[in-house]
Motif scaffolding. Sequence first.
Motif, PDB file in Angstrom:
ATOM      1  N   THR A  81      36.265  59.733  45.702  1.00 56.43           N
ATOM      2  CA  THR A  81      35.847  61.128  45.660  1.00 56.43           C
ATOM      3  C   THR A  81      37.017  62.029  46.004  1.00 56.43           C
TER       4      THR A  81
ATOM      5  N   SER B 221      25.868  69.501  31.365  1.00 56.64           N
ATOM      6  CA  SER B 221      27.200  70.077  31.188  1.00 56.64           C
ATOM      7  C   SER B 221      27.578  70.842  32.444  1.00 56.64           C
ATOM      8  N   ARG B 222      28.858  70.909  32.715  1.00 55.94           N
ATOM      9  CA  ARG B 222      29.340  71.473  33.967  1.00 55.94           C
ATOM     10  C   ARG B 222      28.870  72.909  34.190  1.00 55.94           C
TER      11      ARG B 222
ATOM     12  N   SER C  17      24.236  59.069  39.370  1.00 57.99           N
ATOM     13  CA  SER C  17      24.741  57.930  38.604  1.00 57.99           C
ATOM     14  C   SER C  17      23.750  57.499  37.535  1.00 57.99           C
TER      15      SER C  17
ATOM     16  N   ARG D 102      22.006  59.558  36.025  1.00 60.24           N
ATOM     17  CA  ARG D 102      21.942  60.762  35.191  1.00 60.24           C
ATOM     18  C   ARG D 102      20.659  61.556  35.417  1.00 60.24           C
TER      19      ARG D 102
ATOM     20  N   LEU E 164      28.238  66.658  40.269  1.00 63.18           N
ATOM     21  CA  LEU E 164      29.214  67.011  39.243  1.00 63.18           C
ATOM     22  C   LEU E 164      30.291  65.937  39.139  1.00 63.18           C
ATOM     23  N   GLU E 165      30.751  65.436  40.273  1.00 64.06           N
ATOM     24  CA  GLU E 165      31.774  64.402  40.263  1.00 64.06           C
ATOM     25  C   GLU E 165      31.218  63.114  39.671  1.00 64.06           C
ATOM     26  N   GLU E 166      29.994  62.775  40.041  1.00 68.21           N
ATOM     27  CA  GLU E 166      29.402  61.520  39.564  1.00 68.21           C
ATOM     28  C   GLU E 166      29.078  61.581  38.086  1.00 68.21           C
ATOM     29  N   TYR E 167      28.712  62.751  37.567  1.00 67.78           N
ATOM     30  CA  TYR E 167      28.435  62.883  36.136  1.00 67.78           C
ATOM     31  C   TYR E 167      29.671  62.558  35.298  1.00 67.78           C
ATOM     32  N   GLY E 168      30.850  62.655  35.887  1.00 62.70           N
ATOM     33  CA  GLY E 168      32.064  62.323  35.175  1.00 62.70           C
ATOM     34  C   GLY E 168      32.443  60.856  35.243  1.00 62.70           C
ATOM     35  N   GLU E 169      31.658  60.057  35.955  1.00 64.57           N
ATOM     36  CA  GLU E 169      31.917  58.631  36.088  1.00 64.57           C
ATOM     37  C   GLU E 169      31.056  57.832  35.104  1.00 64.57           C
ATOM     38  N   ARG E 170      31.317  56.538  35.057  1.00 65.25           N
ATOM     39  CA  ARG E 170      30.523  55.656  34.202  1.00 65.25           C
ATOM     40  C   ARG E 170      29.069  55.644  34.668  1.00 65.25           C
TER      41      ARG E 170
END
Length: 423
Positions: A78, A167-168, A253, A255, A395-401
Amino acid sequence: MTEQSEANGQRLTTRETAERLGVKPETVYAYVSRGQLSSSRAPGGRGSTFDAAEVDALARRTGRRETTSAPGEPAVRTGITLIADDRYYFRGVDATELAARHAYEEVAEWLWTGELRPGVRFTAPEQAVAAARRAVGALPVHCGSTDRLRVAVVAAAAADPLRFDLSRETVLGGARGLIPALVAALPMVVGRERGTGDPGEPDASSGLAAQLWPKLTARRPDEPSLAALDTALALLIDHDLAASTLAARVAASARAHPYAVVSAGLGVLEGPLHGAASGLAHRMLAEVLERGGAAPVVADHLRAGRRVPGLGHRLYTGEDPRARTLFGLLERIPQTGPALAAARDVVATTARDVPLHANVDLALAVLSVASGMPAEAGETVFAISRTAGWIAHALEEYGERPLRMRPSGHYTGPRPPQPLPSP
């Protein structure tokens, strides 16, 4: 790391070492205990320093820069909050300095975007406020503030047809509306102090702290009290992977939409070892004031096998920096004098045997007791504040797998196959 810097014997702080290795500060000290890394005391005896060349050599041996943790503890990469050397940082900036100089909404924006927006104010959509108030109004009168907030989040989600857009910009827009909607959904405290007319619901332009204050106490606020509340909100926005934040990241995670992420965080926050801890400290301080001293109250807690609330923190060896900052503001408010003295009495009484320092729950309890707030007020402040942190982690987790936070269970039951049980 260049060959020139290696030759110069560059020293790194614990925080810099953790960032270079891509691990938590606790893991740096684990490397030291295992003999994989050596350390020296920093000048002045505060914290440790590490040889940059040795750190880089360790990074090459491990072959990767990924966040690890102590055995049995989950770890997540993080870039939001770092806790190191009895301080904590929001995106690399000292969090206590941010909270002291900027309003809650500004600190939230920094956490979400890495940008400061002076004077920013959050505004709740009318349909979200109306839905949340109707849902909260239908609850039994004995329900607590966290019950109301959980219901308000669900109602606000139902009123937002764009909640599934991850979306962000859409997530940020929803967050800027959700937080003031939660505050607006809470009922005003009855028995408002007499003054020049009923002020009614505070205007959104007055800031979130001013909007929250009449939901916590019947007393009219002065500027130092509002400043203390605003700073408390800013200090509590995030604190690395606390239990509620981990739950929020698990939801993200999978979603889940941001409202569901906040619901997951609220579900964990209500535990007595997390958000509700300030209520225990509030009741203790009230009892200290009633009985005229901390000694009998502390003795009763210890006799019953209970920890003394508001003391110690597993991430800090000294005083919680959030408590230190908040105590400094509370000292400027005349009416907090008795509660502050009671808190100091508790710390001094317990320090005779165990040197435990005050944590932020004790500081919140001083604010709530001195301001005529109920015991659950600290939990309410915690929940409203931490909503911004949960959104930042979402927001950070939405950018992960997706679904990366799916651990495997360590099965300890009977070995299969087993015969079917008889009816």
